[in-house]
Enzyme design. Structure first.
Site, PDB file in Angstrom:
ATOM      1  N   LYS A  13      30.713  32.539  38.463  1.00 50.01           N
ATOM      2  CA  LYS A  13      31.151  32.024  39.767  1.00 50.01           C
ATOM      3  C   LYS A  13      32.178  32.967  40.409  1.00 50.01           C
ATOM      4  O   LYS A  13      32.079  33.284  41.593  1.00 50.01           O
ATOM      5  CB  LYS A  13      31.796  30.642  39.571  1.00 50.01           C
ATOM      6  CG  LYS A  13      32.576  30.162  40.776  1.00 50.01           C
ATOM      7  CD  LYS A  13      33.374  28.895  40.502  1.00 50.01           C
ATOM      8  CE  LYS A  13      34.667  29.059  39.763  1.00 50.01           C
ATOM      9  NZ  LYS A  13      35.899  29.204  40.549  1.00 50.01           N
ATOM     10  N   ASN A  14      33.162  33.408  39.619  1.00 46.11           N
ATOM     11  CA  ASN A  14      34.247  34.185  40.212  1.00 46.11           C
ATOM     12  C   ASN A  14      33.849  35.619  40.534  1.00 46.11           C
ATOM     13  O   ASN A  14      34.593  36.339  41.204  1.00 46.11           O
ATOM     14  CB  ASN A  14      35.492  34.146  39.310  1.00 46.11           C
ATOM     15  CG  ASN A  14      36.142  32.767  39.353  1.00 46.11           C
ATOM     16  OD1 ASN A  14      35.783  31.939  40.198  1.00 46.11           O
ATOM     17  ND2 ASN A  14      37.079  32.531  38.452  1.00 46.11           N
ATOM     18  N   ARG A  32      39.913  27.617  47.840  1.00 42.25           N
ATOM     19  CA  ARG A  32      40.884  28.672  48.097  1.00 42.25           C
ATOM     20  C   ARG A  32      40.239  30.057  48.127  1.00 42.25           C
ATOM     21  O   ARG A  32      40.687  30.947  48.830  1.00 42.25           O
ATOM     22  CB  ARG A  32      41.934  28.647  46.982  1.00 42.25           C
ATOM     23  CG  ARG A  32      43.208  28.022  47.365  1.00 42.25           C
ATOM     24  CD  ARG A  32      44.249  28.349  46.332  1.00 42.25           C
ATOM     25  NE  ARG A  32      45.347  29.077  46.901  1.00 42.25           N
ATOM     26  CZ  ARG A  32      45.449  30.361  46.920  1.00 42.25           C
ATOM     27  NH1 ARG A  32      44.524  31.116  46.382  1.00 42.25           N
ATOM     28  NH2 ARG A  32      46.498  30.937  47.474  1.00 42.25           N
ATOM     29  N   CYS A  56      47.607  24.261  45.436  1.00 43.45           N
ATOM     30  CA  CYS A  56      46.590  23.414  44.837  1.00 43.45           C
ATOM     31  C   CYS A  56      47.151  22.883  43.543  1.00 43.45           C
ATOM     32  O   CYS A  56      48.273  23.194  43.183  1.00 43.45           O
ATOM     33  CB  CYS A  56      45.292  24.179  44.632  1.00 43.45           C
ATOM     34  SG  CYS A  56      45.414  25.437  43.389  1.00 43.45           S
ATOM     35  N   ARG A  75      50.179  29.184  44.344  1.00 46.20           N
ATOM     36  CA  ARG A  75      49.142  30.156  44.706  1.00 46.20           C
ATOM     37  C   ARG A  75      49.393  30.854  46.046  1.00 46.20           C
ATOM     38  O   ARG A  75      48.665  30.668  47.024  1.00 46.20           O
ATOM     39  CB  ARG A  75      47.764  29.485  44.673  1.00 46.20           C
ATOM     40  CG  ARG A  75      47.494  28.867  43.301  1.00 46.20           C
ATOM     41  CD  ARG A  75      46.076  28.439  43.123  1.00 46.20           C
ATOM     42  NE  ARG A  75      45.166  29.557  42.931  1.00 46.20           N
ATOM     43  CZ  ARG A  75      43.864  29.405  42.753  1.00 46.20           C
ATOM     44  NH1 ARG A  75      43.322  28.221  42.771  1.00 46.20           N
ATOM     45  NH2 ARG A  75      43.094  30.458  42.581  1.00 46.20           N
ATOM     46  N   PRO A  76      50.432  31.698  46.077  1.00 44.99           N
ATOM     47  CA  PRO A  76      50.733  32.452  47.300  1.00 44.99           C
ATOM     48  C   PRO A  76      49.684  33.536  47.585  1.00 44.99           C
ATOM     49  O   PRO A  76      48.840  33.825  46.734  1.00 44.99           O
ATOM     50  CB  PRO A  76      52.085  33.100  46.984  1.00 44.99           C
ATOM     51  CG  PRO A  76      52.148  33.168  45.496  1.00 44.99           C
ATOM     52  CD  PRO A  76      51.334  32.026  44.969  1.00 44.99           C
ATOM     53  N   ASP A 105      50.840  36.542  49.285  1.00 45.30           N
ATOM     54  CA  ASP A 105      51.636  37.677  49.759  1.00 45.30           C
ATOM     55  C   ASP A 105      51.029  39.028  49.365  1.00 45.30           C
ATOM     56  O   ASP A 105      51.088  39.993  50.131  1.00 45.30           O
ATOM     57  CB  ASP A 105      53.081  37.560  49.232  1.00 45.30           C
ATOM     58  CG  ASP A 105      53.126  37.417  47.716  1.00 45.30           C
ATOM     59  OD1 ASP A 105      52.423  36.535  47.179  1.00 45.30           O
ATOM     60  OD2 ASP A 105      53.833  38.196  47.064  1.00 45.30           O
ATOM     61  N   ASP A 145      41.873  30.649  32.801  1.00 45.14           N
ATOM     62  CA  ASP A 145      40.765  29.720  33.059  1.00 45.14           C
ATOM     63  C   ASP A 145      40.193  29.110  31.780  1.00 45.14           C
ATOM     64  O   ASP A 145      39.295  28.268  31.852  1.00 45.14           O
ATOM     65  CB  ASP A 145      39.655  30.419  33.859  1.00 45.14           C
ATOM     66  CG  ASP A 145      40.100  30.740  35.285  1.00 45.14           C
ATOM     67  OD1 ASP A 145      41.117  30.177  35.722  1.00 45.14           O
ATOM     68  OD2 ASP A 145      39.427  31.560  35.946  1.00 45.14           O
ATOM     69  N   ARG A 205      32.176  22.151  40.703  1.00 43.86           N
ATOM     70  CA  ARG A 205      32.596  23.328  41.477  1.00 43.86           C
ATOM     71  C   ARG A 205      32.283  24.620  40.725  1.00 43.86           C
ATOM     72  O   ARG A 205      32.033  25.649  41.351  1.00 43.86           O
ATOM     73  CB  ARG A 205      34.101  23.283  41.727  1.00 43.86           C
ATOM     74  CG  ARG A 205      34.517  22.268  42.733  1.00 43.86           C
ATOM     75  CD  ARG A 205      35.976  22.389  43.019  1.00 43.86           C
ATOM     76  NE  ARG A 205      36.251  23.718  43.603  1.00 43.86           N
ATOM     77  CZ  ARG A 205      37.406  24.072  44.127  1.00 43.86           C
ATOM     78  NH1 ARG A 205      38.400  23.217  44.152  1.00 43.86           N
ATOM     79  NH2 ARG A 205      37.577  25.277  44.627  1.00 43.86           N
TER      80      ARG A 205
HETATM   81  N1  EPU Z   1      49.832  35.632  43.144  1.00 44.47           N
HETATM   82  C1  EPU Z   1      50.906  35.980  43.904  1.00 44.47           C
HETATM   83  N2  EPU Z   1      50.671  36.482  45.156  1.00 44.47           N
HETATM   84  C2  EPU Z   1      49.417  36.668  45.634  1.00 44.47           C
HETATM   85  C3  EPU Z   1      48.326  36.312  44.855  1.00 44.47           C
HETATM   86  C4  EPU Z   1      48.558  35.792  43.592  1.00 44.47           C
HETATM   87  O1  EPU Z   1      52.041  35.832  43.485  1.00 44.47           O
HETATM   88  O2  EPU Z   1      49.287  37.131  46.778  1.00 44.47           O
HETATM   89  C5  EPU Z   1      50.051  35.086  41.801  1.00 44.47           C
HETATM   90  C6  EPU Z   1      49.394  33.727  41.609  1.00 44.47           C
HETATM   91  O3  EPU Z   1      50.221  32.673  42.072  1.00 44.47           O
HETATM   92  C7  EPU Z   1      49.210  33.706  40.108  1.00 44.47           C
HETATM   93  C8  EPU Z   1      48.872  35.163  39.792  1.00 44.47           C
HETATM   94  O4  EPU Z   1      49.387  35.928  40.884  1.00 44.47           O
HETATM   95  O5  EPU Z   1      50.422  33.391  39.470  1.00 44.47           O
HETATM   96  C9  EPU Z   1      47.387  35.472  39.624  1.00 44.47           C
HETATM   97  O6  EPU Z   1      46.649  34.931  40.704  1.00 44.47           O
HETATM   98  P1  EPU Z   1      45.336  35.626  41.257  1.00 44.47           P
HETATM   99  O7  EPU Z   1      45.588  36.108  42.638  1.00 44.47           O
HETATM  100  O8  EPU Z   1      44.829  36.637  40.269  1.00 44.47           O
HETATM  101  O9  EPU Z   1      44.323  34.398  41.347  1.00 44.47           O
HETATM  102  P2  EPU Z   1      43.098  34.309  42.334  1.00 44.47           P
HETATM  103  O10 EPU Z   1      42.564  35.661  42.544  1.00 44.47           O
HETATM  104  O11 EPU Z   1      43.459  33.494  43.507  1.00 44.47           O
HETATM  105  C10 EPU Z   1      41.226  34.105  40.526  1.00 44.47           C
HETATM  106  C11 EPU Z   1      40.225  33.070  40.078  1.00 44.47           C
HETATM  107  C12 EPU Z   1      40.937  31.910  39.418  1.00 44.47           C
HETATM  108  C13 EPU Z   1      41.713  32.452  38.229  1.00 44.47           C
HETATM  109  C14 EPU Z   1      42.684  33.550  38.683  1.00 44.47           C
HETATM  110  C15 EPU Z   1      43.427  34.216  37.549  1.00 44.47           C
HETATM  111  C16 EPU Z   1      38.450  33.321  41.695  1.00 44.47           C
HETATM  112  C17 EPU Z   1      37.646  32.721  42.766  1.00 44.47           C
HETATM  113  N3  EPU Z   1      39.484  32.608  41.237  1.00 44.47           N
HETATM  114  O12 EPU Z   1      42.079  33.451  41.466  1.00 44.47           O
HETATM  115  O13 EPU Z   1      39.907  31.051  38.954  1.00 44.47           O
HETATM  116  O14 EPU Z   1      42.431  31.417  37.606  1.00 44.47           O
HETATM  117  O15 EPU Z   1      41.950  34.578  39.396  1.00 44.47           O
HETATM  118  O16 EPU Z   1      42.548  34.794  36.656  1.00 44.47           O
HETATM  119  O17 EPU Z   1      38.144  34.409  41.227  1.00 44.47           O
HETATM  120  C18 EPU Z   1      38.921  29.029  38.274  1.00 44.47           C
HETATM  121  O18 EPU Z   1      37.821  29.602  38.274  1.00 44.47           O
HETATM  122  O19 EPU Z   1      39.088  27.887  37.752  1.00 44.47           O
HETATM  123  C19 EPU Z   1      40.077  29.689  38.891  1.00 44.47           C
HETATM  124  C20 EPU Z   1      41.152  29.021  39.302  1.00 44.47           C
END
Ligand code: EPU
Length: 425
Positions: free
Chosen positions: A23-24, A93, A117, A122-123, A125, A308, A400
């Site tokens: 999925k991801n 998201r 969420c 989940r910022p 920035d 995850d 999902r």
């Molecule tokens: N973070 C920041 N700033 C940002 C983005 C992220 O501080 O701009 C922080 C987040 O708050 C978190 C960390 O960095 O503490 C990692 O977050 P990341 O951005 O890597 O998460 P994501 O890309 O939004 C994807 C997966 C998530 C998975 C995370 C971590 C997808 C669609 N989602 O999210 O998957 O938990 O990477 O591996 O790829 C799930 O499938 O259940 C799921 C939540």
């Protein structure tokens, strides 16, 4: 009409199960189809609601999306939209990953700001910092991110944050950089296999990318991209969930499509817990007997133990011999499942970003509600190790991201039944 799962003590599990596409990986790869005017074909796309939400989003943006089994055909060509609305972004998201492609292709995008969420704040920035480094001007207007910038210009950008790298942040900057003028270098890039898969799709579209899978990715912008055909990698989280089910319930399960190179930390921890894991041709085999041993686990960005799989691992720890400590270093608030597991008799004490889990011989079946996607899988696993019946509701979360999880566990011998409220006595 809402469905629920009725689960009874299960095990040992025996047989072969194959892993669906990730999925991801599928979500940002589908979004990348916005970068071209030509059709793309993506194979091994999992049939889960997040994928359907992304398809709906792309249709709003002028892409015709059709599915035939696990093959998605995406044909840009309608009136191209550049606005990702609140009702879709608030549902998922990961919709944020249309930002980079829209900006790169059209020089502008309006994407509703994703909120927090249940797994934490989940910022975004890092996404914004990366796109701004390429020359985008980004403002927030009435709850929407409004990004402008044409042409984007390649730059060197550091994407490390307080919790390490960002997977979708890296995806957004990559998908913007591929059409930017000049060279983009992403430092502290996410190394996840899903990023490597996105790079493979982008390269098939004609992008020039090096270093994917390492913390430094170099992209040489090209003026345009073409459509491509791509096959999504197997879902390492689904594979890990099935492996944990076998480690917890015992037995012998062959997980077809599970890739050892994507699951190193998981193999290491399940082995420490007493499971025997063997690498076969195109599969991993899990053999387990008796109660697992307690293990300590810390979640980290790839190649560390994936966040995850944290909830599912906690279900295993809840019935292990001894005391385990589970520390969450990616989403320190991702502990909604603790309360539900405790309703099933688990002994779990939260200490900040850690959970101390004292393993019990058995859990006790209860009515529980899945608070999020991965927690839903954890509750199913816990139900398999519980006396009497466990009733899991909140299945919209499960759907999902997992395609037919309970059916596949049932074929391995788990005792799980889906009933709809209407059919319930
Ligand atoms: N973070 C920041 N700033 C940002 C983005 C992220 O501080 O701009 C922080 C987040 O708050 C978190 C960390 O960095 O503490 C990692 O977050 P990341 O951005 O890597 O998460 P994501 O890309 O939004 C994807 C997966 C998530 C998975 C995370 C971590 C997808 C669609 N989602 O999210 O998957 O938990 O990477 O591996 O790829 C799930 O499938 O259940 C799921 C939540």
């Amino acid at each position: 009409m809402t469905d629920k799962l009725l689960i009874s003590a299960s095990g040992p599990l025996r047989g072969t199960v194959s892993v669906n596409g990730a999925k991801n990986a599928a979500l940002p790869i589908m979004a990348a189809c916005l970068l071209t005017d030509e059709p793309s074909v993506i194979e091994n796309v999992p049939q889960v609601t997040d994928v359907l939400t992304m398809a709906e989003m792309l249709r709003r943006l002028g892409v015709e999306v059709s599915f035939a089994g696990d093959r998605a055909t995406l044909r840009p060509g309608g009136t191209p939209g550049t606005e990702a609305p609140y009702e879709l972004v608030s549902r998922m998201r990961a919709s944020i990953c249309v930002l980079g492609p829209l900006l790169a292709k059209h020089g502008r995008a309006r994407v509703s700001m994703p909120g927090g969420c249940v797994i934490g704040a989940r910022p975004i920035d890092l996404h914004l910092k990366g796109l701004q480094a390429l020359g985008a001007r980004i403002t927030v207007e009435h709850g929407d991110l409004v990004a402008r910038g044409s042409p984007l210009r390649g730059a060197r950008v550091h994407l490390g944050g307080a919790f390490g790298s960002s997977v979708l942040g890296t995806a957004n900057v990559m998908t913007a950089g591929v059409l930017a003028e000049g060279v983009t270098v992403i430092e502290h890039a996410a190394c996840e296999p899903e990023i490597v898969d996105l790079a493979a799709m982008l390269s098939a579209m004609g992008a020039r990318i090096e270093g994917q899978g390492s913390p430094v990715i170099r992209i040489e912008g090209v003026p345009r991209l073409r459509g491509a055909r791509h096959r999504i990698i197997p879902d390492r989280i689904e594979a890990g969930t099935l492996m944990m089910a076998a480690a917890l319930a015992g037995g012998e399960v062959r997980v077809e499509g599970a890739r050892a190179e994507h699951l190193g930390a998981v193999i290491d921890k399940l082995s420490e817990a007493g499971a025997q894991i063997s690498k076969l041709n195109g599969a991993l085999r899990v053999q387990a007997k008796g109660r697992p041993q307690a293990v300590d686990v810390t979640t980290l960005p790839f190649p560390g133990f994936p966040t995850d799989l944290q909830a599912q691992m906690m279900a295993l720890m809840a019935v292990s011999r001894g005391v385990s400590v589970l520390t969450e270093q990616v989403y320190p608030e991702r502990f909604m499942h603790i309360a539900e597991l405790c309703r099933m008799g688990a002994s779990i004490a939260r200490e900040g970003a850690s959970a101390v889990v004292k393993g019990m011989t058995r859990l006790s079946g209860a009515r529980v509600t899945a608070p999020d996607l991965r927690a839903s899988a954890a509750l199913i696993l816990a139900g398999m190790a519980a006396d009497n019946q466990t009733e899991v509701t909140g299945l919209e979360h499960l759907e999902r991201g997992y395609q037919g999880l309970e059916g596949r566990l049932t074929r391995l011998g788990a005792k799980i039944r889906r009933v709809s409220d209407a059919a319930a006595p």
